[in-house]
Design an enzyme around this catalytic site. Structure first.
Site, PDB file in Angstrom:
ATOM      1  N   SER A  63       0.828  -1.199   0.000  1.00 43.83           N
ATOM      2  CA  SER A  63       0.000   0.000   0.000  1.00 43.83           C
ATOM      3  C   SER A  63       0.862   1.248   0.000  1.00 43.83           C
ATOM      4  O   SER A  63       1.890   1.305   0.680  1.00 43.83           O
ATOM      5  CB  SER A  63      -0.906  -0.001   1.235  1.00 43.83           C
ATOM      6  OG  SER A  63      -1.486   1.255   1.457  1.00 43.83           O
ATOM      7  N   LYS A  64       0.433   2.264  -0.766  1.00 40.86           N
ATOM      8  CA  LYS A  64       1.138   3.548  -0.749  1.00 40.86           C
ATOM      9  C   LYS A  64       1.076   4.192   0.632  1.00 40.86           C
ATOM     10  O   LYS A  64       2.051   4.767   1.114  1.00 40.86           O
ATOM     11  CB  LYS A  64       0.509   4.499  -1.760  1.00 40.86           C
ATOM     12  CG  LYS A  64       0.787   4.175  -3.213  1.00 40.86           C
ATOM     13  CD  LYS A  64       0.087   5.186  -4.103  1.00 40.86           C
ATOM     14  CE  LYS A  64       0.335   4.901  -5.572  1.00 40.86           C
ATOM     15  NZ  LYS A  64      -0.398   5.842  -6.442  1.00 40.86           N
ATOM     16  N   SER A  65      -0.093   4.112   1.267  1.00 44.83           N
ATOM     17  CA  SER A  65      -0.290   4.797   2.542  1.00 44.83           C
ATOM     18  C   SER A  65       0.636   4.264   3.623  1.00 44.83           C
ATOM     19  O   SER A  65       1.019   4.985   4.542  1.00 44.83           O
ATOM     20  CB  SER A  65      -1.750   4.665   2.992  1.00 44.83           C
ATOM     21  OG  SER A  65      -2.099   3.308   3.161  1.00 44.83           O
TER      22      SER A  65
END
Length: 300
Positions: free
Chosen positions: A266-268
């Site tokens: 995930s980017k987050s």
């Protein structure tokens, strides 16, 4: 599919740093384009203006250049083409296939929770696990719709899935990768499982489904190579292609890259970002080995 030169595309969103999963997809697209003598495009999917930034876009280009991913210019940025998506939405609306839906996310959530409590059974979900839209606004009269819109009541444009699937008839796509259960070849999947999907919102004048369908057609994309998490969404894209009279690409859904804890990157969470790997001294060859692409991928 015609004998025209194949066209591939990698289409990240500039709302975070690219990670190993993005590297896998970018390199797979590049390998397939090279194997087929095809063109390779970069598209910036920045319809979410609240989260997309120029800083992340520059980082994407820096990461891809470091990987050795070479793309054609100019780059298509979705935020520069809202008129294209509006034209497609207008066509669907004029055909009676899209309607303004006034239920807010909170109202939808409350409705579903009450119904589940009353009936003692789960409300239908789409393939991603989200509750289907109840469709209470689908049959409003034109007069009530116009009055509520004129009063400034917020709404989203949704696809009338029942009418759309009845008009389109049976549809499917050619898959050269594999779905979650190993599906390949000629795939038939019911877009109705997604319910009345959003086509546009007030704060975002297009949805992912509508924008990606229009973009692929306008850019002449012949081969869509992307992660397996989008396998079932392909049925919605095929439906929109049929309704809008657009060509159907060949689809190739590849494996996802997971973290050590078994979850999708995930980017987050800043999982194994390419920027961090580069700053740690890794090379593009190291990244290829990490994602299991030491050489060229097979072409669809």
């Amino acid at each position: 599919m015609s004998d025209a030169q194949p066209v591939f595309r990698f289409a990240p969103s500039p709302n975070g740093e690219l990670h190993l999963g993005h590297a896998y997809s970018a390199l797979a697209n590049q390998a397939m384009a090279r194997a087929t003598g095809g063109r390779l495009l970069l598209r910036i999917e920045d319809i979410d203006r609240a989260r997309s930034t120029a800083t992340f876009e520059r980082q994407i280009e820096a990461d891809l250049a470091w990987l050795g991913f070479a793309w054609e210019t100019p780059v298509r940025r979705q935020s520069e083409h809202f008129d294209d998506y509006r034209a497609a939405l207008d066509a669907l609306t004029e055909a009676g296939l899209a309607y303004p839906a006034f239920m807010t996310r909170g109202e939808i959530r409350g409705f579903v929770e009450r119904r589940e409590t009353e009936e003692g059974r789960p409300w239908p979900r789409d393939p991603d696990g989200a509750p289907l839209y109840p469709g209470l606004d689908r049959d409003l009269s034109d007069g009530e719709r116009q009055a509520r819109m004129a009063a400034g009541e917020p709404f989203a444009w949704r696809l009338d899935m029942r009418r759309a699937t009845a008009m389109a008839g049976a549809l499917g796509w050619h898959e050269t990768g594999a779905g979650p259960d190993g599906e390949a070849g000629e795939i038939s999947d019911d877009p109705g499982r997604w319910g009345d999907v959003v086509l546009a919102r007030k704060d975002t004048p297009t949805s992912y489904h509508l924008a990606v369908t229009v973009d692929d057609a306008l850019q002449g994309v012949t081969h869509v190579v992307r992660g397996r998490d989008l396998f079932f969404a392909t049925s919605v894209h095929r439906l929109l292609q049929v309704l809008l009279g657009l060509p159907a690409p060949i689809y190739h859904h590849h494996d996802l890259i997971f973290g050590e804890d078994g979850r999708k990157l995930s980017k987050s969470a800043r999982d194994l970002s390419l920027k961090a790997l580069r700053e740690a001294g890794l090379t593009p060859a190291d990244v290829r080995r990490m994602v299991g692409l030491p050489g060229a991928a097979a072409a669809p």
